[in-house]
Design a protein around this motif. Sequence first.
Motif, mmCIF file in Angstrom:
data_model
loop_
_atom_site.group_PDB
_atom_site.id
_atom_site.type_symbol
_atom_site.label_atom_id
_atom_site.label_comp_id
_atom_site.label_asym_id
_atom_site.label_seq_id
_atom_site.Cartn_x
_atom_site.Cartn_y
_atom_site.Cartn_z
ATOM 1 N N PHE A 1 0.769 -1.440 0.338
ATOM 2 C CA PHE A 1 -0.353 0.080 0.336
ATOM 3 C C PHE A 1 0.771 1.037 0.569
ATOM 4 C CE2 PHE A 1 -2.328 -3.612 2.079
ATOM 5 C CZ PHE A 1 -3.604 -4.141 0.999
ATOM 6 N N GLN B 1 -1.907 0.854 6.627
ATOM 7 C CA GLN B 1 -2.092 2.334 6.116
ATOM 8 C C GLN B 1 -2.584 2.839 7.001
ATOM 9 O OE1 GLN B 1 -4.531 1.801 2.362
ATOM 10 N NE2 GLN B 1 -3.672 3.592 1.740
ATOM 11 N N LEU C 1 -3.466 -2.768 4.754
ATOM 12 C CA LEU C 1 -4.790 -1.710 5.121
ATOM 13 C C LEU C 1 -4.660 -0.939 6.377
ATOM 14 C CD1 LEU C 1 -6.857 -3.156 2.935
ATOM 15 C CD2 LEU C 1 -6.452 -0.421 2.316
ATOM 16 N N ALA D 1 -9.845 -0.588 7.244
ATOM 17 C CA ALA D 1 -9.262 -1.347 6.403
ATOM 18 C C ALA D 1 -10.553 -2.522 6.191
ATOM 19 C CB ALA D 1 -8.149 -2.558 6.941
ATOM 20 N N ARG E 1 -11.813 -2.281 2.252
ATOM 21 C CA ARG E 1 -11.989 -4.236 1.988
ATOM 22 C C ARG E 1 -13.538 -4.220 0.767
ATOM 23 N NH1 ARG E 1 -8.353 -5.846 6.298
ATOM 24 N NH2 ARG E 1 -6.241 -5.975 5.868
#
Length: 601
Positions: free
Chosen positions: A367, A379, A376, A432, A436
């Motif tokens: 990412f 991130q 994620l 996250a 997704r």
Amino acid sequence: MNGIKQISIFFLLITSTTLFGIYCSTKSDPAGPRVKASFDAELAKLRQIVEGELRPALAAKNEAALKKSFLHARSQYKQVEYYMEYFFPTTAVLINGAPIDEIELGENLVEQPTGFQVMEELIYEAPNAENRQLLANEINKMKLNLARVARYNAQYEITDEQIFDAMRLEVFRITSLGITGFDTPTALQSLPEAAAALNGIKGVLSLYGAEEGLSARIDIAISVLHQAPDFNALNRLDFITKHLQLISADIDQLRRKLQISPVSGSSAMSDDAIGLFQKDALDVKRFVGNHTEYPTEEKIALGKLLFNSKVLSNAGNRSCASCHHESRAFTDGLRTASGMDERDKSKSIALLRNTPTLLYAGFQRGFFYDLKAGSLEDQALDVVHHKQEMDGSLKDAASRINRDSVWTAAFRKAYGTAAAKADPWKIQHALATYIRSLAPFSSRVDQYMRGDQQQLNEEEKRGFNLFMGKAKCGSCHFAPLFNGTQSPMFAKSEAEVLGVPGRPDTAKAVIDKDQGRYSLSPYPQYRYAFKTTTLRNVARTAPYMHNGVYKSLEEVLDFYNRGGGAGIGMSLENQTLSAEPLNLSKKEMQQIIAFLKALDD
């Protein structure tokens, strides 16, 4: 009467036992050992070609024989690619991996590429003493790697379930990689090699008693590949929808008929997926760490609330949605993202990089443009704490949330118990999980691939064929995600060195100052390398490239058509994009753009 009953029961038991024995005999007579023996025989042929044809041709300095024997070896490899990639993935990289250095960051190790793709570059360039010595070394390495496979295979026990999974993934591999020129960019032998791969699958299916209809279907597909006049001529859209997808469905039907269960392999594909473009082909659970992180509707709902709330920023003035606007496919329309001045939070500044879409971000292994985050969740952690982005603290945000009854109720609903208070990890994970979920797979291209033939017009169809063929876009933006996460394993997200300029000029072009992955990991190979992003919804995510240098898809196509940075006059030794012009006409570029617009959800 009792005697008659006893006799009847006796015969019933005998009959049941016999039928059960026949059933068990069928189930206990797997074809696995025969497939393994067939692989050994085909592997022996490959070793003989390398040792008995390729090496002598090199020694004789016979360039024509060298190319012929190389192509023979490649074709033979494709016959067993389904098996090699499935059971020996690490060695398969050494035999037919991409011709780029593999860097293990944690171990500070640089692995030099080896195998057929390295050989191809050496064979098809002008011969000299140096590259012919390198080629001799490559042949020696190939010999050792093939011998290793033979030794390991002798110790393996393989199952019917694994073999059917290997064939399923090979059809996906042909769809996404095999017909795009991905692993034969110079020789352009994708079509005959895809035919060889299909022929290998056909041979395996014969060991399972495949009906003539399936064999005939594969023969027709092979014939279509052989009849194409050249690499550019194949109608790839038709080949996928009218041949490969039907072959995949037939293989799955045979598996079910033989009562062979699907197996949970190492791919991120759903275990029973039979097409790359079906709605549930990819399993998002394969992109998370463990079962405790699996998505739920409640976590998605909580993540959406957090995404759109300013509770995560300490000043209460920014949210994730401040830069990722749903109406713009979760981008912001700016050349580079807008951030906060660290000295005066009321002032806006331009950040270094363009805001990427979050659509399909969950189907990646890295990412940010420089791949600095591995998940994620990581991130989210980075963005919230970044002084110029959100200037927040997950710990402080959790404290604020836990003082609010509405938020605490949402966290209890998502995480299950009255004690499930907000904490930094749950906030990261909820965000996250929401991201997704942003993968609708509902574009007109998806619908066409699933059977609705009215979804694409002729211009869009030609654009798909150019994208997957002549323009070679599909050899970096892999179907079905059209990002840098390679099908069918989806194990790694790629970065490329394109040579993106700092300004949109083609005259006196100068490389952009942002050095990409090199800024974090100073390997020469990483200088100016950036993640390959998805092209789904790309018509809504302008401007383009990591620095937003190009305002339109026309400008982007022109850049690629010229050969990237090298094609507009820059000298980049590590450019991974081919510097050769694509020779696309303006009409062809418009057709590609028409296809890209059909990727909008």
